[in-house]
Design a protein around this motif. Structure first.
Motif, mmCIF file in Angstrom:
data_model
loop_
_atom_site.group_PDB
_atom_site.id
_atom_site.type_symbol
_atom_site.label_atom_id
_atom_site.label_comp_id
_atom_site.label_asym_id
_atom_site.label_seq_id
_atom_site.Cartn_x
_atom_site.Cartn_y
_atom_site.Cartn_z
ATOM 1 N N UNK A 154 68.129 -6.808 4.730
ATOM 2 C CA UNK A 154 68.071 -7.595 5.981
ATOM 3 C C UNK A 154 67.015 -8.688 5.957
ATOM 4 N N UNK A 155 65.842 -8.403 5.384
ATOM 5 C CA UNK A 155 64.798 -9.435 5.322
ATOM 6 C C UNK A 155 65.233 -10.600 4.451
ATOM 7 N N UNK A 156 65.948 -10.323 3.352
ATOM 8 C CA UNK A 156 66.423 -11.399 2.492
ATOM 9 C C UNK A 156 67.501 -12.234 3.179
ATOM 10 N N UNK A 215 67.343 -17.705 17.616
ATOM 11 C CA UNK A 215 67.066 -17.264 16.246
ATOM 12 C C UNK A 215 67.155 -15.746 16.124
ATOM 13 N N UNK A 216 66.629 -15.024 17.123
ATOM 14 C CA UNK A 216 66.726 -13.566 17.080
ATOM 15 C C UNK A 216 68.183 -13.103 17.122
ATOM 16 N N UNK A 220 69.924 -10.875 14.137
ATOM 17 C CA UNK A 220 70.518 -9.561 14.401
ATOM 18 C C UNK A 220 72.016 -9.562 14.145
ATOM 19 N N UNK A 221 72.688 -10.653 14.478
ATOM 20 C CA UNK A 221 74.127 -10.723 14.216
ATOM 21 C C UNK A 221 74.411 -10.696 12.722
ATOM 22 N N UNK A 222 73.540 -11.292 11.915
ATOM 23 C CA UNK A 222 73.762 -11.337 10.465
ATOM 24 C C UNK A 222 73.390 -10.032 9.773
ATOM 25 N N UNK A 223 72.530 -9.220 10.356
ATOM 26 C CA UNK A 223 72.042 -8.010 9.671
ATOM 27 C C UNK A 223 72.528 -6.707 10.289
ATOM 28 N N UNK A 224 73.157 -6.756 11.455
ATOM 29 C CA UNK A 224 73.594 -5.496 12.068
ATOM 30 C C UNK A 224 74.737 -4.896 11.265
ATOM 31 N N UNK A 225 74.855 -3.570 11.234
ATOM 32 C CA UNK A 225 75.964 -2.939 10.494
ATOM 33 C C UNK A 225 77.303 -3.226 11.165
ATOM 34 N N UNK A 476 80.544 0.379 18.233
ATOM 35 C CA UNK A 476 81.552 -0.518 18.764
ATOM 36 C C UNK A 476 81.011 -1.580 19.674
ATOM 37 N N UNK A 477 79.765 -1.406 20.149
ATOM 38 C CA UNK A 477 79.204 -2.351 21.099
ATOM 39 C C UNK A 477 78.382 -3.384 20.364
ATOM 40 N N UNK A 478 78.492 -4.606 20.802
ATOM 41 C CA UNK A 478 77.718 -5.696 20.228
ATOM 42 C C UNK A 478 76.586 -6.050 21.174
ATOM 43 N N UNK A 479 75.341 -6.084 20.727
ATOM 44 C CA UNK A 479 74.234 -6.393 21.631
ATOM 45 C C UNK A 479 74.327 -7.816 22.121
ATOM 46 N N UNK A 480 74.050 -7.993 23.397
ATOM 47 C CA UNK A 480 74.102 -9.326 23.970
ATOM 48 C C UNK A 480 72.880 -10.136 23.676
ATOM 49 N N UNK A 481 71.772 -9.465 23.345
ATOM 50 C CA UNK A 481 70.536 -10.208 23.086
ATOM 51 C C UNK A 481 69.735 -9.452 22.054
ATOM 52 N N UNK A 482 69.283 -10.141 21.043
ATOM 53 C CA UNK A 482 68.504 -9.496 19.991
ATOM 54 C C UNK A 482 67.136 -9.154 20.522
ATOM 55 N N UNK A 483 66.706 -7.947 20.221
ATOM 56 C CA UNK A 483 65.397 -7.474 20.691
ATOM 57 C C UNK A 483 64.555 -7.156 19.478
#
Length: 589
Positions: A154-156, A215-216, A220-225, A476-483
């Motif tokens: 994820x960091x990469x 940016x957050x 999160x969208x790029x690294x979430x499973x 199944x749920x997608x977070x609306x805001x990265x925390x």
């Protein structure tokens, strides 16, 4: 009979006259008794009552009031400050606090400045190397074989996204003509430029607030499973939105730098004076308002960010002016008085503002050491293994400082101001890059050491090893805001953390989020005391319940009002939970 009646009348008149005299001058009876009786007609005094002094004053001064007696009393009367010792001691402590504010504030400002510098240098030094390592990992996957559920960590992934954003924004900034923008701004009137500069400051704060959320959300969208591969398509709109934001924010900072450059090059310096006076207007809008400790922490973080950004803007102005004068060193001394004046006004305004805010709100100067410890805690926690976020992102959330737009603009200005031609020039660029890497490493080492000292002084090292409560994550749920409190585990399964309120127990879960491994080289392990052996005895019986006292009707009506007020009252948050854009208390400055 007539003589007897006349004598009785005369005696009654004499008794009335004597009573009136005693009412007018109650001090006449003091020589008959050693006690002083305070009557309602007797005025109060500040000191002790001395009977000998009163008798002496009666003998020396006439009974009737006179102007001479009044003037002598005004010239010789005294008072005792020790009768109100608590009030004067408190006011003296306020003076001492105001005298300590500049020292404590500048300690915090210096520490925060180097934190921002560390995050800013990271973009130029270590981020390109990390992007290079990530690309090499992608290129060597066919040779080394694929193992694991992720192509990149994820960091990469976040590093590659940052590198792509910077490259695209830098290429887009080449189509923006800095000279045309400068002359366009220079043709405006002074008042119009003053209004434009104030609007740019407000827009910069709004861009920083919304930009970090963009940016957050991208990270999160790029690294979430993801369960399906087509779910990765959602990264594209987030990436385009992030590129668009960084480009617009870079143009905004360029307009700010151009306006400041016009102020430096104006003949009468009127625009520069108006822009400096804008800092003192900030005192009026901040000093006479109620501040709590969390609000002051937000203001301190904002001042740190503004001071660092102003220094970078001054660097850009100096580079542009030195380029116009063919890098003549004599022109640098022409710019030095104006630069010194801008920096001095920034420091003076911050000191005056914080001194009077702490005075009016009864805040001690020791609160700045708590703020410094909170910033140090972010640095120490980000250096742990499997940390939840990158340090530059935590600085962006805490202070509102986003280094990407400022770095893009600085690279654009340096590339247009310095012409690199020939092998010798490229050698100088490489040596300059090595110098920046060395400066970044030394700065990080010193900051890490100081941060460990500050965290230890504040007794916050136990919070580094606390395991926060976890909750099961819904795939199944997608977070609306990265925390920033959501940490991916090494295996890629991320767990959503929910804050636990004192009224609800933490949710139980079979899976536990992997926490950062504590580093034993930073803090020595605390000696574990053996728990005392509990005596084998039966549990104590609870005390008998006492009947509740009966409440009156007025108290019964006031109880629901108090409970409703408690529901709407804002909870007192910890300093570690407060970032630059958290609404705490009554305002955000």
């Amino acid at each position: 009979m007539a003589d007897v009646s006349e004598t009785e009348l005369s005696e009654e008149k004499e008794a009335e006259i004597e009573l009136k005299k005693r009412q007018k001058r109650p001090w006449e009876d003091l020589h008959k008794s050693a006690k002083i009786g305070l009557t309602p007609e007797l005025p109060e005094t500040l000191g002790f009552y001395d009977i000998s002094a009163v008798r002496r004053e009666q003998r020396e001064q006439p009974a009737d009031p006179s102007l001479t007696r009044f003037i002598s009393a005004e010239l010789t009367r005294g008072y005792f400050l020790e009768h109100n010792e608590a009030k004067y001691t408190e006011r003296r402590e306020r003076v001492y606090t105001c005298m300590r504010i500049p020292k404590e504030l500048e300690k915090l400002m210096t520490f925060g400045f180097f934190l921002c510098a560390d995050a800013f240098l990271y973009v130029f030094t270590l981020l390109p190397l990390r992007v290079l390592l990530a690309v090499l990992r992608l290129l060597t996957l066919p040779c080394c074989g694929f193992s694991g559920s992720r192509l990149l960590q994820p960091a990469q992934v976040c590093d590659v996204l940052k590198g792509l954003i910077m490259v695209l924004c830098f290429s887009m900034m080449h189509y923006v003509d800095y000279s045309m923008m400068y002359h366009l701004i220079r043709g405006q009137s002074v008042i119009k430029l003053y209004i434009i500069y104030n609007m740019l400051e407000v827009a910069d704060r709004l861009f920083s607030s919304f930009g970090q959320d963009i940016l957050d959300a991208l990270y999160w969208t790029a690294t979430e499973p993801k369960n399906r591969k087509r779910d990765s398509i959602g990264v594209i709109p987030h990436f385009l939105m992030a590129v668009f934001y960084v480009f617009l924010h870079a143009i905004l900072i360029m307009v700010q730098a151009s306006t400041l450059n016009v102020a430096f090059n104006s003949h009468n310096k009127s625009l520069l004076t108006i822009m400096m006076s804008n800092n003192f207007v900030e005192i009026k809008g901040s000093v006479f308002k109620k501040f709590e400790k969390n609000n002051l922490f937000q203001m301190s973080n904002s001042d740190i960010k503004e001071r660092f950004t102003s220094y970078v803007l001054l660097l850009i102005v100096c580079l542009r002016n030195m380029e116009q004068f063919s890098w003549n060193p004599d022109h640098l001394w022409v710019l030095f008085p104006d630069v010194f004046m801008v920096v001095t006004s920034e420091v003076a305004v911050d000191i005056i503002k914080h001194a009077f805010i702490t005075k009016f709100n009864d805040i001690t100067a020791d609160v700045y050491s708590e703020y410094r410890a909170s910033l140090a805690f972010d640095l120490v926690s980000s250096r742990q293994k499997n940390a939840c976020t990158d340090y530059s992102d935590s600085v962006a959330r805490r202070m509102g400082f986003i280094p990407l737009p400022l770095a893009v603009l600085l690279i654009r200005v340096v590339m247009s101001s310095v012409k690199v031609q020939g092998a010798l020039s490229y050698t100088c660029v490489f040596l300059c890059y090595l110098g920046l890497v060395t400066l970044k490493v030394l700065n990080s080492i010193v900051l890490l050491g100081k941060s460990c000292v500050y965290v230890k002084r504040a007794n916050m090292e136990d919070k580094l090893f606390e395991r926060p409560p976890t909750a099961p994550s819904s795939a199944g749920k997608t977070p609306g805001r990265a925390d920033h409190t959501r940490c991916p585990t090494p295996s890629g399964e991320s767990k959503m953390e929910q804050p636990v309120t004192p009224f609800s127990p933490p949710p139980s879960s079979s899976s536990v989020t992997a926490q950062p491994t504590p580093r034993t080289d930073l803090f020595p392990p605390l000696p574990a005391d053996p728990p005392p052996a509990a005596p084998a005895s039966r549990p104590p019986t609870p005390p008998p319940e006492q009947p509740a006292p009966s409440l009156s009707k007025e108290e019964a009506e006031e109880e629901p009002q108090e409970t409703s007020e408690l529901k709407h009252r804002t909870p007192n948050k910890d300093l570690l939970e407060i970032d630059r854009f958290t609404i705490c208390g009554n305002r955000i400055d």
